[in-house]
Design a protein around this motif. Structure first.
Motif: not given
Length: 81
Positions: A29, A61-63, A65-66
């Motif tokens: 993180d 950043k949320g690749w 899920e997105a």
């Protein structure tokens, strides 16, 4: 380490993982924070199952899920050109 696999039209299976994903969660993180660019994107490394060459992508950043599988395959193809 969280990874994602997609298969392209040439039947090459790509294993994609965010850079530094093999570190402990806390360290990963922190590394992601440090490597996130001004557009909120992080480096994702995709390694092929066959003879193709590993590629690096800059994704949101949320690749995980997105980004759809089709979009991820498209990004990999674009980075090979």
């Amino acid at each position: 380490m969280t990874q994602r696999e997609v298969t392209d039209n040439d039947n090459t299976t790509w294993t994609c993982v965010q850079a530094y994903g093999n570190l402990s969660k806390e360290n990963a993180d922190k590394a992601a924070e440090l490597t996130e660019d001004s557009n909120g994107e992080v480096t994702v490394v995709c390694t092929p199952s066959g003879g193709a060459q590993t590629v690096r992508l800059q994704l949101a950043k949320g690749w995980m899920e997105a980004v759809s599988d089709e979009e991820l395959v498209s990004q990999i193809g674009s980075s090979q050109s």
